[in-house]
Design an enzyme around this catalytic site. Structure first.
Site, short mmCIF file in Angstrom:
data_model
loop_
_atom_site.label_atom_id
_atom_site.label_comp_id
_atom_site.label_asym_id
_atom_site.label_seq_id
_atom_site.Cartn_x
_atom_site.Cartn_y
_atom_site.Cartn_z
N GLU A 1 0.89 -1.17 0.00
CA GLU A 1 0.00 0.00 0.00
C GLU A 1 0.92 1.22 0.00
O GLU A 1 1.45 1.60 1.05
CB GLU A 1 -0.89 -0.02 1.25
CG GLU A 1 -1.81 -1.23 1.34
CD GLU A 1 -2.95 -1.20 0.34
OE1 GLU A 1 -3.22 -0.13 -0.23
OE2 GLU A 1 -3.58 -2.25 0.13
N CYS B 1 -2.22 9.39 2.32
CA CYS B 1 -1.74 8.79 1.06
C CYS B 1 -2.65 9.13 -0.10
O CYS B 1 -2.20 9.24 -1.24
CB CYS B 1 -1.63 7.28 1.23
SG CYS B 1 -3.17 6.52 1.76
P1 NAD Z 1 8.08 4.75 5.07
O1 NAD Z 1 8.09 3.92 3.84
O2 NAD Z 1 9.23 5.65 5.33
O3 NAD Z 1 7.92 3.83 6.38
C1 NAD Z 1 6.93 2.81 6.50
C2 NAD Z 1 7.43 1.72 7.46
O4 NAD Z 1 8.61 1.14 6.91
C3 NAD Z 1 7.81 2.23 8.84
O5 NAD Z 1 7.40 1.26 9.80
C4 NAD Z 1 9.32 2.33 8.79
O6 NAD Z 1 9.95 2.12 10.04
C5 NAD Z 1 9.69 1.21 7.85
N1 NAD Z 1 10.93 1.44 7.09
C6 NAD Z 1 11.53 2.63 6.80
N2 NAD Z 1 12.63 2.43 6.04
C7 NAD Z 1 12.71 1.09 5.85
C8 NAD Z 1 13.61 0.25 5.13
N3 NAD Z 1 14.64 0.73 4.46
N4 NAD Z 1 13.38 -1.09 5.13
C9 NAD Z 1 12.30 -1.61 5.78
N5 NAD Z 1 11.46 -0.87 6.49
C10 NAD Z 1 11.64 0.47 6.52
O7 NAD Z 1 6.71 5.57 4.99
P2 NAD Z 1 6.22 6.73 5.95
O8 NAD Z 1 7.07 7.94 5.73
O9 NAD Z 1 6.05 6.20 7.32
O10 NAD Z 1 4.75 7.00 5.36
C11 NAD Z 1 4.48 7.90 4.32
C12 NAD Z 1 4.31 7.17 3.00
O11 NAD Z 1 3.37 6.13 3.14
C13 NAD Z 1 3.74 8.08 1.92
O12 NAD Z 1 4.39 7.81 0.71
C14 NAD Z 1 2.28 7.66 1.84
O13 NAD Z 1 1.67 7.92 0.60
C15 NAD Z 1 2.37 6.20 2.13
N6 NAD Z 1 1.11 5.70 2.66
C16 NAD Z 1 0.39 4.85 1.89
C17 NAD Z 1 -0.84 4.41 2.37
C18 NAD Z 1 -1.70 3.47 1.56
O14 NAD Z 1 -2.65 2.91 2.13
N7 NAD Z 1 -1.44 3.27 0.29
C19 NAD Z 1 -1.31 4.83 3.61
C20 NAD Z 1 -0.53 5.70 4.34
C21 NAD Z 1 0.69 6.14 3.86
#
Ligand code: NAD
Length: 475
Positions: free
Chosen positions: A220, A254
């Site tokens: 997602e 998102c």
């Molecule tokens: P992110 O990808 O930075 O982090 C998401 C999760 O991944 C966190 O738990 C984080 O600790 C972990 N993470 C971070 N770096 C990682 C790595 N290298 N390897 C493995 N895990 C890692 O996202 P964010 O900044 O927390 O959220 C914002 C993003 O999420 C935006 O792009 C938004 O559009 C998207 N989002 C999508 C949805 C959806 O339902 N499609 C919903 C909410 C947010």
């Protein structure tokens, strides 16, 4: 990988996974009654902590509108659980399938089995609902669950950890705390399925890690979700819905409308209407109790850098809404802002904005607006404001996005019976609705052969009957 010792469990995540899997194999799939009871327990625990949840979000964001938390963090999950409890009996029923004539008499059906242990990785923008919604879906499908929430919302993640620990045993639901490094190790665990919500960039590396163990993923992700306003559509109506969709959670959603495509003759009207809509929604300006802050200084600086870059490259930055109070008086709070005169060299038109900043782009005709969207990565959401005529048909037929809302923003997310997800760089697979139940189940096809049937004639030694059957079948 860190262990859970700091949370009193003292167990490494790989060990939790092994214990959950062993418990799953020992106890078998939970009954309908058990699943419904699990969902009821989860619902009661969330409702009992409504105020605690609102306060945790305020602590994590600096300021988070309590009403928005109640609606988007609590209500969405409660509605999803109610819907799952109502539909679960039907979803769990074996599905009858057709059997071809030459296999008669026989029966074929599909059993939806729990997969086993589901890994859930969640982001910071809705730190509770985006962990609890996958949790509820995984439990409805009869699975055990390990959750890795975001490190950017430590108070909410700690609350999630406590809540899960109070309601479920660690062999059913466990929460693993930690930063990106823990996330990396988590995504390399051999789950039966991994549901990741977060950025496209991290989604890519999560999928890579999961592929080492052939773990199937639901991703997602994010992206730039466009809005098209049809020429002639009521600009005031569109501006109000777009202001709500863009400014809820200060644009950190998102599926927030990322930018607006409006007919060139209506550009100024739209900016005026958007300004009035923002004043109506937040009459006290960005210091209103209902207006949420940007999550932290890093993201606040990122958004200001996007504005600086656009300004330097020739865009006009328009302040909208009530501005008498200085937004800067509340830490990392950014006032609603419109950007006009953008071009493709600007970072604001290349990156997901994820903040209360709205580029408004003029178009000549609907074909040009469609071409603009199709020239970019497929978005998570698309919004169309207009009538039920040829423009709408064209937009729906000629563009692709995860989901669509017509004549409003965000609301497809709240339709329990619709799949929710992205396409291409905005995601892979979907949950919510029956699609969520199926995504976290194994569709096991079963065929039961009757005693007599024609297929027995298609064995050696082949003779006249086999020739006759082949002649019948190869038509
Ligand atoms: P992110 O990808 O930075 O982090 C998401 C999760 O991944 C966190 O738990 C984080 O600790 C972990 N993470 C971070 N770096 C990682 C790595 N290298 N390897 C493995 N895990 C890692 O996202 P964010 O900044 O927390 O959220 C914002 C993003 O999420 C935006 O792009 C938004 O559009 C998207 N989002 C999508 C949805 C959806 O339902 N499609 C919903 C909410 C947010």
């Amino acid at each position: 990988m860190t262990t859970l010792s700091q949370h009193g469990l003292g167990i490494a995540p790989s060990e939790i996974l092994a214990r959950q899997r062993a418990a799953f194999l020992k106890e078998g799939p939970p009954s309908l009654a058990q699943r419904k009871a699990d969902l009821r327990k989860l619902k009661s625990a969330i409702l009992a902590r409504r105020e605690e949840i609102q306060n945790a979000l305020i602590a994590d964001f600096g300021h988070r509108s309590p009403h928005e938390t109640a609606i988007m963090e609590v209500m969405t999950v409660i509605q999803a659980i109610n819907y799952q409890r109502c539909n679960l009996r039907r979803w769990m029923r074996p599905e009858k399938r057709q059997v071809p004539m030459h296999f008669q008499p026989g029966r074929a059906w599909v059993n939806y089995q729990p997969l086993g242990v589901i890994g859930v990785m969640s982001p910071w923008n809705y730190p509770l609902s985006l962990a609890l919604m996958p949790l509820a879906t995984a439990l409805a499908a009869g699975n055990r669950v390990m959750i890795k929430p975001s490190e950017f919302t430590p108070t909410s993640s700690a609350l999630l950890h406590r809540l899960a620990g109070e309601v479920f045993g660690p062999e059913q639901v466990a929460v693993v705390m930690g930063d990106a490094g823990v996330g990396q190790a988590f995504s390399a665990l051999p789950f039966d399925h991994l549901l990741f919500t977060g950025s496209t960039e991290v989604g890519r590396s999560v999928m890579k890690a999961a592929s080492e163990n052939l773990v199937p993923v639901t991703l997602e992700l994010g992206g730039k979700s466009p809005v098209i306003i049809e020429p002639g559509h009521c600009i005031g109506h569109a501006a109000t819905s777009i202001a709500h969709g863009k400014l809820a959670n200060a644009g950190q959603i998102c599926i927030a409308p990322d930018y607006v495509l409006v007919h060139q003759d209506a550009l100024d009207d739209f900016i005026g209407a958007f300004d009035r809509a923002v004043r109506r929604l937040y009459p006290e300006g960005p210091l209103s109790d209902q207006y949420t802050s940007v999550i932290n200084e890093r993201h606040y600086d990122r958004l200001n850098a996007l504005l600086d870059d656009a300004r330097e490259k020739g865009a006009r930055i328009v302040e909208v809404g009530e501005r008498s109070a200085d937004a800067g008086r509340r830490a990392h709070t950014l006032a609603p802002t419109v950007v006009v005169g953008t071009n493709e060299r600007m970072r604001i038109m290349q990156e997901e904005i994820f903040g209360p900043v709205l580029p408004v782009l003029p178009y000549r005709d609907i074909d040009q607006a469609i071409a603009y969207i199709n020239g970019r990565p497929r978005p998570l959401a698309l919004y169309f404001f207009g009538g039920n005529g040829p423009n709408r048909r064209k937009v729906l037929e000629l563009t692709t996005s995860g989901n669509v809302t017509i004549n409003n923003t965000l609301m497809h997310y709240a339709q329990e019976d619709l799949p929710f997800g992205g396409v291409g760089p905005s995601g892979m697979g979907a949950y919510h609705g029956i699609e969520g139940f199926k995504a976290l189940s194994h569709a096991r096809g079963v065929f039961q052969q009757g005693k007599w049937n024609l297929s027995g004639m298609l064995r050696p030694p082949f003779g006249g009957i086999a020739r006759l059957i082949l002649a019948l079948m190869l038509r």
